[in-house]
Design a protein around this motif. Structure first.
Motif, PDB file in Angstrom:
ATOM      1  N   SER A   1     146.285 -51.257 106.856  1.00 62.62           N
ATOM      2  CA  SER A   1     146.881 -49.577 106.743  1.00 62.62           C
ATOM      3  C   SER A   1     147.750 -49.033 105.934  1.00 62.62           C
ATOM      4  O   SER A   1     148.727 -49.834 106.529  1.00 62.62           O
ATOM      5  CB  SER A   1     146.898 -49.389 108.355  1.00 62.62           C
ATOM      6  OG  SER A   1     147.298 -48.253 108.079  1.00 62.62           O
ATOM      7  N   VAL A   2     147.778 -48.493 104.981  1.00 62.88           N
ATOM      8  CA  VAL A   2     149.019 -48.246 104.558  1.00 62.88           C
ATOM      9  C   VAL A   2     149.880 -47.502 104.989  1.00 62.88           C
ATOM     10  O   VAL A   2     150.862 -47.856 105.768  1.00 62.88           O
ATOM     11  CB  VAL A   2     148.565 -47.527 103.045  1.00 62.88           C
ATOM     12  CG1 VAL A   2     149.922 -46.723 102.602  1.00 62.88           C
ATOM     13  CG2 VAL A   2     148.433 -48.393 101.704  1.00 62.88           C
ATOM     14  N   LYS A   3     148.930 -47.055 106.446  1.00 58.48           N
ATOM     15  CA  LYS A   3     150.091 -45.527 106.705  1.00 58.48           C
ATOM     16  C   LYS A   3     150.741 -46.505 108.025  1.00 58.48           C
ATOM     17  O   LYS A   3     152.000 -46.324 108.087  1.00 58.48           O
ATOM     18  CB  LYS A   3     148.669 -44.964 108.149  1.00 58.48           C
ATOM     19  CG  LYS A   3     149.162 -43.421 108.812  1.00 58.48           C
ATOM     20  CD  LYS A   3     147.613 -43.410 109.624  1.00 58.48           C
ATOM     21  CE  LYS A   3     147.018 -42.449 108.288  1.00 58.48           C
ATOM     22  NZ  LYS A   3     145.550 -41.781 109.151  1.00 58.48           N
ATOM     23  N   VAL A   4     150.269 -47.544 108.581  1.00 59.82           N
ATOM     24  CA  VAL A   4     150.966 -48.829 109.024  1.00 59.82           C
ATOM     25  C   VAL A   4     152.793 -48.833 108.712  1.00 59.82           C
ATOM     26  O   VAL A   4     153.538 -48.794 109.060  1.00 59.82           O
ATOM     27  CB  VAL A   4     150.406 -50.157 109.980  1.00 59.82           C
ATOM     28  CG1 VAL A   4     151.104 -51.182 110.150  1.00 59.82           C
ATOM     29  CG2 VAL A   4     148.905 -49.657 110.463  1.00 59.82           C
ATOM     30  N   GLY A   5     151.782 -49.108 107.059  1.00 62.43           N
ATOM     31  CA  GLY A   5     152.993 -50.031 106.840  1.00 62.43           C
ATOM     32  C   GLY A   5     154.335 -49.332 106.434  1.00 62.43           C
ATOM     33  O   GLY A   5     155.536 -49.332 106.332  1.00 62.43           O
ATOM     34  N   VAL A   6     153.894 -47.987 105.949  1.00 59.83           N
ATOM     35  CA  VAL A   6     155.080 -46.696 105.973  1.00 59.83           C
ATOM     36  C   VAL A   6     155.555 -47.038 106.836  1.00 59.83           C
ATOM     37  O   VAL A   6     156.583 -46.029 107.104  1.00 59.83           O
ATOM     38  CB  VAL A   6     153.786 -45.333 105.477  1.00 59.83           C
ATOM     39  CG1 VAL A   6     154.437 -43.914 105.662  1.00 59.83           C
ATOM     40  CG2 VAL A   6     153.592 -45.317 104.079  1.00 59.83           C
ATOM     41  N   TRP A   7     154.966 -46.326 108.398  1.00 59.63           N
ATOM     42  CA  TRP A   7     155.908 -46.606 109.625  1.00 59.63           C
ATOM     43  C   TRP A   7     156.051 -47.748 109.848  1.00 59.63           C
ATOM     44  O   TRP A   7     157.863 -46.831 110.066  1.00 59.63           O
ATOM     45  CB  TRP A   7     154.659 -45.873 110.181  1.00 59.63           C
ATOM     46  CG  TRP A   7     153.687 -44.914 110.593  1.00 59.63           C
ATOM     47  CD1 TRP A   7     152.523 -44.174 110.441  1.00 59.63           C
ATOM     48  CD2 TRP A   7     154.698 -43.720 111.500  1.00 59.63           C
ATOM     49  NE1 TRP A   7     153.036 -42.977 110.610  1.00 59.63           N
ATOM     50  CE2 TRP A   7     154.146 -42.562 111.415  1.00 59.63           C
ATOM     51  CE3 TRP A   7     156.018 -43.951 111.426  1.00 59.63           C
ATOM     52  CZ2 TRP A   7     154.557 -41.336 111.817  1.00 59.63           C
ATOM     53  CZ3 TRP A   7     156.866 -42.455 112.982  1.00 59.63           C
ATOM     54  CH2 TRP A   7     155.941 -41.350 111.796  1.00 59.63           C
ATOM     55  N   LEU A   8     156.457 -48.992 109.911  1.00 61.74           N
ATOM     56  CA  LEU A   8     156.873 -49.212 109.823  1.00 61.74           C
ATOM     57  C   LEU A   8     158.420 -49.315 108.880  1.00 61.74           C
ATOM     58  O   LEU A   8     159.553 -49.739 109.267  1.00 61.74           O
ATOM     59  CB  LEU A   8     156.394 -51.220 109.181  1.00 61.74           C
ATOM     60  CG  LEU A   8     155.502 -51.419 110.157  1.00 61.74           C
ATOM     61  CD1 LEU A   8     154.382 -52.964 109.505  1.00 61.74           C
ATOM     62  CD2 LEU A   8     156.087 -52.244 111.685  1.00 61.74           C
ATOM     63  N   ILE A   9     158.323 -49.534 108.326  1.00 63.66           N
ATOM     64  CA  ILE A   9     159.200 -48.658 106.662  1.00 63.66           C
ATOM     65  C   ILE A   9     160.023 -47.454 107.201  1.00 63.66           C
ATOM     66  O   ILE A   9     160.994 -47.400 106.760  1.00 63.66           O
ATOM     67  CB  ILE A   9     159.027 -48.876 105.585  1.00 63.66           C
ATOM     68  CG1 ILE A   9     158.105 -49.808 104.706  1.00 63.66           C
ATOM     69  CG2 ILE A   9     159.867 -48.110 104.698  1.00 63.66           C
ATOM     70  CD1 ILE A   9     157.259 -49.245 103.084  1.00 63.66           C
ATOM     71  N   VAL A  10     159.460 -46.497 107.475  1.00 65.85           N
ATOM     72  CA  VAL A  10     160.091 -45.401 108.123  1.00 65.85           C
ATOM     73  C   VAL A  10     161.098 -45.872 109.715  1.00 65.85           C
ATOM     74  O   VAL A  10     162.644 -45.468 109.413  1.00 65.85           O
ATOM     75  CB  VAL A  10     158.982 -44.192 108.906  1.00 65.85           C
ATOM     76  CG1 VAL A  10     159.504 -43.226 109.614  1.00 65.85           C
ATOM     77  CG2 VAL A  10     158.808 -43.205 107.351  1.00 65.85           C
TER      78      VAL A  10
END
Lengths: 551, 174
Positions: free
Chosen positions: A62-71
């Motif tokens: 999930s890109v959403k998960v990826g973005v959250w990990l980065i945030v």
């Protein structure tokens, strides 16, 4: 999961939004435009969710998960900069105590939550690692279906597909030569043209679509390089403090190399010594205020014979070098960089034994501050003994003289002075600008007579076998960025339907550029310029009076 | 068929990623980045004590060695020295030797410190930091427990109580 067969005969994987070949939507939607993301292909993550492996896979896909990990990583990294990290605390303090004393309850919390060692903490590493995993899985899950979809795309597209493209127009023309002219013009603009039953697909810049994935490959190689730094021997980063005249082992070389500091030179820009044109600049900041050179004249030695720490080493000269900032001494993949310095560290201190009343001197005592001799004979019955020495003097909690370090920053001495008339000796405590006579008034005194100093140079010892991997990763990263940024993937479809010519076009970016290109291609052919249906939608939403797209 | 293949692929890729992450975390947190670690052979060294006698670590094979790095300015070192001295008197007869390595201070200061506490074990001075480099000493005091085969059994940083000193010496009895 069953596969879905389209009316054109193409078999699509489950989850596909519209047919890979002809573009007919698999499930009817009421939306006027097609979502062209990933060419409507089925992202595999969204289709299989049975075993635990699939579930883990889908989580990271999930890109959403990826973005959250980065945030989360960004926020954590930011918090880590609020108070100093533990490695930057002054030595000789207890971290737990220090944070609370300096920053109150916030500091205490900071320490207890482990932010004091954030960038090396297991959970921070785990976050970084998760970003890496997310990167790999996200990419794999998108690049493969995208490749499949672009590879399987048909030339003849379904009418609904064309209608639902952002750029679309219908023209009534009866020109037999029309398609030939268009093909010529398209070819001139480097379009790759495929033809099938009078349908045309003109395409260019497809390789731009692989940019993000090339970019991710670069990132992954970069991460592998960073990971290799933890392998012993791949990465050395140490500091060597070395005094003028000293020969010391270079840390991180396993006792193999030694360095001698011949001289440390610190120069500034001074008026009169520089070219005249610099005078104004020097006047502005003041003569001698701007550093010009930090230089260590060094000699590199190699140890011959077996390496036994502590044993007097047999040294063989390798080379001499003037180490300056950004001009390191390099040998055997090691590099020594000029990084810091300390001017005028005390090295020797001289005193005169004098009679306090008459001021007569009975001789000079020179104390080597690194390794002082305990007794000094001045002849004629005069003698001085050094009872105690404190290189970095202070009074400890019990009120006793003590030393903070072994570095002679603030030397203090306890001397015992013997003279023919004082055979039992007199004790005197001597520190900089102060003399204490602990056992009553003395007849003699150790009078300060001078100092010798020397400079200390600090060098960074660096060996990095991961650098080229980081370089390769960075280069591939950049190639990916350029590939995705400076090329556009443009496609133009032409179809004859009952004497009409349907024209549709798509690009992954730069619609303005595509519109301009179409304008010049259809110029003078009588074809209607396609309407931007997104632009129309926007205007309609804003309450404009213009009509919607021709449908 | 396809499904099975996909599962295998996913499993393999996940395992590869897990291995890479696992290795990084493991090597970063559970191993020392050098040869100085528990279980490794303690690097040999030669240093001279205050009486001019040379001490070579490998000459102590067959005995347990309590290797202590210290400085006169380090208060925790000062606190534990009498404990070490007392326990040494007991364990010397049982084959445990103490080597106290001073971190390159003037002989005068070291001698004075030794006299003050009446230390009976050999105190050597690492004048050139070579042994400190080899053992990667960072905080003081640091103590290495070396068994009769010359292997590092334990690394202790920070102050020890007398009870701890006793247990540690007990643990390296040959």
């Amino acid at each position: 999961m069953e596969q879905v067969k389209c009316e054109c005969g193409h078999v699509n994987p489950y989850g596909t939004a519209f047919c890979e070949s002809c573009g007919k939507p698999i499930e009817e939607t009421t939306k006027p435009l097609l979502d062209m993301r990933y060419e409507g292909s089925a992202r595999r993550s969204q289709t299989y969710n049975k075993t635990i492996i699939d579930k883990i896979w889908n989580f990271f896909s999930s890109v959403k998960v990826g973005v959250w990990l980065i945030v989360i990583t960004l926020i954590a990294s930011a918090i880590g900069t609020i108070f100093p990290q533990q490695m930057y605390l002054p030595p000789n303090v207890t971290p737990a105590q220090y944070y609370e004393d300096q920053y109150g309850w916030a500091g205490k919390l900071y320490y207890e939550l482990g932010f004091n060692n954030l960038y090396g903490s297991w959970w921070y590493m785990l976050l970084l690692a998760s970003i890496g995993v997310s990167l790999v899985i996200c990419s794999l899950d998108r690049v493969i279906p995208l490749y499949r979809a672009l590879n399987n795309q048909g030339v003849a597209r379904h009418e609904t597909f064309l209608r639902r493209q952002r750029l679309f127009s219908i023209t009534n023309v009866n020109d037999e030569r029309l398609f030939e002219t268009l093909k010529e013009r398209l070819a001139k603009r480097r379009y790759h043209i495929r033809e099938e039953n009078g349908n045309i697909l003109a395409e260019k810049g497809r390789f731009s679509r692989w940019g993000p994935y090339v970019n991710h490959i670069g990132l992954i190689i970069f991460l592998i390089g960073a990971m290799l730094r933890f392998v012993p021997g791949m990465y050395v980063d140490k500091v060597l403090w070395i005094r003028e005249g000293e020969t010391k082992e270079i840390p991180g070389t396993n006792g193999k190399y030694f360095l001698k500091n011949e001289k440390f030179i610190f120069e500034t820009y001074e008026k009169g010594k520089e070219n005249e044109v610099f005078n104004a600049a020097i006047d502005r900041v003041g003569s001698g205020m701007v550093a010009k050179t930090y230089q260590t004249n060094a000699v590199l030695y190699k140890r011959v014979g077996p390496v036994i720490p502590g044993e007097e080493p047999k040294l063989q000269k390798v080379k001499e070098y003037k180490i300056r900032v950004n001009d390191p001494l390099k040998y055997d993949h090691y590099a020594l960089y000029q990084v810091d310095f300390k001017l005028n560290e005390l090295s020797k201190m001289s005193f005169q034994l004098i009679d306090k009343k008459t001021g007569t001197s009975f001789g000079t005592v020179t104390v080597d501050l690194r390794n002082p001799t305990p007794s000094y004979n001045l002849g004629k019955g005069y003698r001085v003994e050094l009872l105690s020495y404190f290189p970095d003097f202070y009074f400890d909690n019990d009120g006793n003289p003590a030393t903070k370090t072994k570095i002679p920053n603030n030397p203090a001495f306890v001397f015992k002075m013997y003279a023919p008339d004082k055979p039992k000796g007199e004790v005197s405590f001597v520190a900089i600008r102060q003399t204490i006579e602990p056992f009553g008034s003395n007849k003699y005194k150790m009078a300060f007579a001078g100092i010798e100093t020397r400079n200390v140079s600090a060098l960074t010892v660096r060996r990095d076998f991961t650098l080229w991997i980081l370089g390769v990763g960075g280069t591939i990263f950049m190639i990916g960025v350029i590939q995705g940024m400076y090329w556009n993937h443009r496609r133009i479809w032409l179809k004859r339907v009952n004497g009409e010519v349907w024209l549709a076009a798509h690009t992954n970016k730069n619609w303005f550029g595509l519109k301009n290109e179409i304008k010049s291609i259809i110029e003078g052919t009588g074809l209607t310029m396609p309407i931007d249906q997104v632009g129309m939608e926007k205007k309609a939403a804003q309450g404009g009076n213009e009509h919607g797209a021709t449908q | 068929m396809m499904k099975k293949q996909r599962l295998v692929m996913r499993t393999v890729i996940l395992l590869l990623l897990l291995a890479a992450v696992g290795y990084t975390i493991y090597s970063n947190f559970f191993t020392e980045k050098t040869e100085i670690k528990v279980g490794a052979t303690a690097p040999d060294f030669v240093l001279t004590d205050l009486n001019g006698k040379k001490h070579r670590l490998s000459d102590y094979r067959g005995k347990g060695v309590f290797l202590n790095f210290w400085g006169t300015w380090c208060k925790p070192c000062e606190r534990e020295m009498p404990y070490i001295n007392r326990q040494y008197a007991v364990y010397k007869k049982q084959g445990v030797e103490v080597l106290a390595v001073n971190v390159g201070e003037p002989k005068l200061s070291v001698q004075k410190f030794v006299d003050r506490f009446g230390l009976t074990f050999p105190v050597v001075i690492d004048r050139e930091d070579q042994v400190m480099n080899a053992y990667e000493i960072d905080p003081l005091p640091t103590t290495f427990l070396i068994d009769k085969d010359g292997k590092i059994k334990q690394i202790i940083t920070g102050t020890m109580t007398e009870e701890m000193v006793k247990q540690y010496m007990e643990s390296i009895k040959p």
